[in-house]
Design a protein around this motif. Structure first.
Motif, PDB file in Angstrom:
ATOM      1  N   CYS A   1     -10.219   7.989   0.975  1.00 45.57           N
ATOM      2  CA  CYS A   1      -8.923   7.322   0.822  1.00 45.57           C
ATOM      3  C   CYS A   1      -7.811   8.318   0.523  1.00 45.57           C
ATOM      4  O   CYS A   1      -6.671   8.124   0.939  1.00 45.57           O
ATOM      5  CB  CYS A   1      -9.004   6.266  -0.279  1.00 45.57           C
ATOM      6  SG  CYS A   1      -9.884   4.760   0.234  1.00 45.57           S
TER       7      CYS A   1
ATOM      8  N   TYR B   1      -6.969   9.473   3.911  1.00 44.81           N
ATOM      9  CA  TYR B   1      -6.288   8.403   4.633  1.00 44.81           C
ATOM     10  C   TYR B   1      -4.829   8.282   4.192  1.00 44.81           C
ATOM     11  O   TYR B   1      -3.939   7.986   4.995  1.00 44.81           O
ATOM     12  CB  TYR B   1      -6.971   7.066   4.397  1.00 44.81           C
ATOM     13  CG  TYR B   1      -8.197   6.794   5.234  1.00 44.81           C
ATOM     14  CD1 TYR B   1      -8.308   7.251   6.543  1.00 44.81           C
ATOM     15  CD2 TYR B   1      -9.249   6.029   4.716  1.00 44.81           C
ATOM     16  CE1 TYR B   1      -9.424   6.978   7.307  1.00 44.81           C
ATOM     17  CE2 TYR B   1     -10.376   5.752   5.481  1.00 44.81           C
ATOM     18  CZ  TYR B   1     -10.457   6.226   6.773  1.00 44.81           C
ATOM     19  OH  TYR B   1     -11.566   5.956   7.527  1.00 44.81           O
ATOM     20  N   GLU B   2      -4.601   8.499   2.906  1.00 43.94           N
ATOM     21  CA  GLU B   2      -3.230   8.419   2.396  1.00 43.94           C
ATOM     22  C   GLU B   2      -2.337   9.433   3.103  1.00 43.94           C
ATOM     23  O   GLU B   2      -1.185   9.138   3.434  1.00 43.94           O
ATOM     24  CB  GLU B   2      -3.231   8.657   0.885  1.00 43.94           C
ATOM     25  CG  GLU B   2      -1.885   8.448   0.231  1.00 43.94           C
ATOM     26  CD  GLU B   2      -1.910   8.644  -1.271  1.00 43.94           C
ATOM     27  OE1 GLU B   2      -0.814   8.713  -1.862  1.00 43.94           O
ATOM     28  OE2 GLU B   2      -3.015   8.737  -1.855  1.00 43.94           O
TER      29      GLU B   2
ATOM     30  N   GLY C   1      -1.876   8.380   6.802  1.00 44.41           N
ATOM     31  CA  GLY C   1      -0.978   7.232   6.944  1.00 44.41           C
ATOM     32  C   GLY C   1       0.491   7.594   6.963  1.00 44.41           C
ATOM     33  O   GLY C   1       1.331   6.767   7.329  1.00 44.41           O
TER      34      GLY C   1
ATOM     35  N   ASN D   1       1.917   5.509  13.200  1.00 42.23           N
ATOM     36  CA  ASN D   1       0.797   4.600  12.962  1.00 42.23           C
ATOM     37  C   ASN D   1      -0.133   4.439  14.156  1.00 42.23           C
ATOM     38  O   ASN D   1      -1.264   3.969  13.999  1.00 42.23           O
ATOM     39  CB  ASN D   1       1.312   3.232  12.517  1.00 42.23           C
ATOM     40  CG  ASN D   1       1.729   3.181  11.074  1.00 42.23           C
ATOM     41  OD1 ASN D   1       2.074   2.128  10.561  1.00 42.23           O
ATOM     42  ND2 ASN D   1       1.737   4.332  10.390  1.00 42.23           N
TER      43      ASN D   1
ATOM     44  N   THR E   1      -2.508   7.154  13.319  1.00 43.43           N
ATOM     45  CA  THR E   1      -3.240   6.695  12.141  1.00 43.43           C
ATOM     46  C   THR E   1      -4.312   5.684  12.515  1.00 43.43           C
ATOM     47  O   THR E   1      -5.437   5.730  12.011  1.00 43.43           O
ATOM     48  CB  THR E   1      -2.259   6.051  11.140  1.00 43.43           C
ATOM     49  OG1 THR E   1      -1.301   7.023  10.726  1.00 43.43           O
ATOM     50  CG2 THR E   1      -2.983   5.522   9.923  1.00 43.43           C
ATOM     51  N   THR E   2      -3.979   4.769  13.420  1.00 40.31           N
ATOM     52  CA  THR E   2      -4.904   3.714  13.817  1.00 40.31           C
ATOM     53  C   THR E   2      -6.039   4.254  14.674  1.00 40.31           C
ATOM     54  O   THR E   2      -7.191   3.814  14.551  1.00 40.31           O
ATOM     55  CB  THR E   2      -4.152   2.601  14.572  1.00 40.31           C
ATOM     56  OG1 THR E   2      -3.118   2.085  13.720  1.00 40.31           O
ATOM     57  CG2 THR E   2      -5.079   1.471  14.970  1.00 40.31           C
TER      58      THR E   2
ATOM     59  N   GLY F   1      -8.239   5.870  12.068  1.00 41.22           N
ATOM     60  CA  GLY F   1      -8.752   4.885  11.120  1.00 41.22           C
ATOM     61  C   GLY F   1      -9.736   3.908  11.722  1.00 41.22           C
ATOM     62  O   GLY F   1     -10.739   3.547  11.092  1.00 41.22           O
TER      63      GLY F   1
ATOM     64  N   ARG G   1      -4.254   3.826   4.106  1.00 44.35           N
ATOM     65  CA  ARG G   1      -3.346   4.160   5.203  1.00 44.35           C
ATOM     66  C   ARG G   1      -1.998   3.468   5.021  1.00 44.35           C
ATOM     67  O   ARG G   1      -0.932   4.070   5.261  1.00 44.35           O
ATOM     68  CB  ARG G   1      -3.978   3.761   6.541  1.00 44.35           C
ATOM     69  CG  ARG G   1      -5.113   4.698   6.952  1.00 44.35           C
ATOM     70  CD  ARG G   1      -6.186   4.023   7.778  1.00 44.35           C
ATOM     71  NE  ARG G   1      -5.665   3.216   8.877  1.00 44.35           N
ATOM     72  CZ  ARG G   1      -6.380   2.287   9.508  1.00 44.35           C
ATOM     73  NH1 ARG G   1      -7.642   2.061   9.155  1.00 44.35           N
ATOM     74  NH2 ARG G   1      -5.851   1.601  10.495  1.00 44.35           N
TER      75      ARG G   1
ATOM     76  N   SER H   1       1.850   5.259   4.552  1.00 43.42           N
ATOM     77  CA  SER H   1       3.069   4.875   5.278  1.00 43.42           C
ATOM     78  C   SER H   1       4.159   4.423   4.308  1.00 43.42           C
ATOM     79  O   SER H   1       5.336   4.761   4.474  1.00 43.42           O
ATOM     80  CB  SER H   1       2.747   3.755   6.269  1.00 43.42           C
ATOM     81  OG  SER H   1       1.862   4.196   7.278  1.00 43.42           O
TER      82      SER H   1
END
Length: 382
Positions: free
Chosen positions: A70, A73-74, A77, A81, A84-85, A88, A249, A253
């Motif tokens: 995480c 992921y932070e 993000g 996006n 990111t996606t 993720g 994520r 953002s």
């Protein structure tokens, strides 16, 4: 609860932050306009090991825990996006099923290439008549000899155009309801499998979602994930596992939008002073900051619970719900702080505003999360 990150994770976090700021952010507008993530960015992501976040070291992944994941992921993000996606969806619902429920043969066959990014993963549950109502699947799987024959249509499948390995849910016994659903590992090259229409979306440009069509698709018996009839339970586990990551994520953002908004508010002058000195703007920024910090604390708590082996069905639903709602609130306020320039497509705010909206829908709508939370509360208080 100890959220202190190891030196290794701190090192990875700094490297990922530098990569996001110095490489991905530079091509964010290009991704948006061309609806494609440059091959160079994909290759650099492979070299950094970002496709192996969820995969144990013995299969070629980074082998980090949920808190560490995480934390990365932070950072991921805090950029476009769509990128990111892509990451993720692969490291979350695209690979978690095989990691958590696959047998040793399946893990050794698929995970090394998935960890390196040579083969991407996708999760195929949603159908025209089965989204939130996940047990209403129409895709069927009939066992014939040493194969299952799958027939059906999936849609809105993230990474479908790039993915090589799909976790597919299908009905093996229609008389048993949820207990008649089985999950399969399906390769793009299996006979009878094809990717259909690529959906045009409001946001998440660069991350492609598409139909997946199976017409007498032949899947070896050895590609059953778990055991027959466990597919619905598998789906719930896969989705729950990924919800802390999705919240992380969203946090990245939201923090990025707060950073952009504070910087803009200190530079933008109206009525003779920076707008951050106007109470209306100051209050919006304060509300954004509170939302971000509460989400950060909540997200790491749930991630820590996952690492402790605790059951997090309720908490995972809560953090997914809260994370997506925070992201949408922060994006709305960020646009308001930026005013007219925030609405212009040449600047990133309107992109985040559009991208934020899907987070209240995919991987379980906000309303479904509330149903899960209420259901767990009912059991706890019985």
């Amino acid at each position: 609860m100890d959220f202190n990150l190891s030196e290794d994770i701190q090192f990875l976090k700094r490297n990922v932050r530098d990569f996001i700021q110095n490489e991905v952010e530079k091509v964010a507008m290009q991704i948006e306009e061309e609806n494609e993530i440059p091959d160079r960015i994909i290759q650099l992501s492979k070299e950094m090991g970002l496709f192996g976040l969820s995969i144990p070291e013995e299969y070629g992944g980074l082998g980090i825990d949920m808190v560490g994941k995480c934390a990365l992921y932070e950072e991921i993000g805090a950029t476009h996006n769509g990128y990111t996606t892509l990451i993720g969806a692969h490291t979350g619902i695209g690979t978690v099923g095989i990691v958590e429920m696959g047998n040793e043969q399946q893990k050794r066959k698929y995970l090394p290439d998935m960890a390196s990014g040579e083969r991407l993963g996708a999760f195929a549950l949603t159908e025209p008549q089965a989204g939130s109502h996940a047990t209403n699947l129409k895709t069927t799987a009939v066992k014939k000899g040493d194969k299952y024959i799958l027939n059906g249509l999936k849609h809105y499948i993230t990474n479908a155009t790039r993915a090589d390995v799909f976790t597919v849910m299908a009905v093996t016994d229609p008389e048993k309801g949820a207990k008649g659903i089985t999950s399969f590992i399906v390769e793009k090259g299996f006979p009878g499998f094809q990717v259909g229409v690529v959906e045009k979306k409001m946001g998440l440009h660069g991350s492609h979602s598409a139909e997946v069509i199976m017409e007498d698709c032949e899947v070896p018996v050895g590609n059953v994930l778990g055991s027959e009839g466990q597919g619905y339970v598998n789906a719930l586990k896969i989705l729950a596992n990924g919800r802390a990551g999705l919240a992380a994520r969203n946090l990245g953002s939201s923090q990025h939008l707060l950073d952009l908004s504070v910087t803009f508010a200190k530079e933008r002058v109206q009525f003779g002073k920076p707008i951050i000195e106007h109470q209306a703007v100051a209050h919006m920024l304060s509300e954004m900051a509170v939302d971000v910090e509460v989400l950060r604390s909540f997200m790491y708590r749930v991630a820590w619970m996952v690492d402790q082996g605790q059951q997090v069905i309720k908490e995972a639903a809560m953090v997914k719900l809260f994370g997506s709602e925070v992201y949408n609130r922060v994006a709305d306020k960020a646009l308001q702080v930026h005013g007219g320039i925030g609405y212009i497509a040449d600047y990133p705010i309107e992109r985040y505003y559009r991208d934020a909206r899907i987070t209240r829908i995919y991987e379980g709508t906000s309303e479904i999360q509330k149903n899960i939370i209420a259901g767990r509360l009912s059991k706890e208080y019985s």
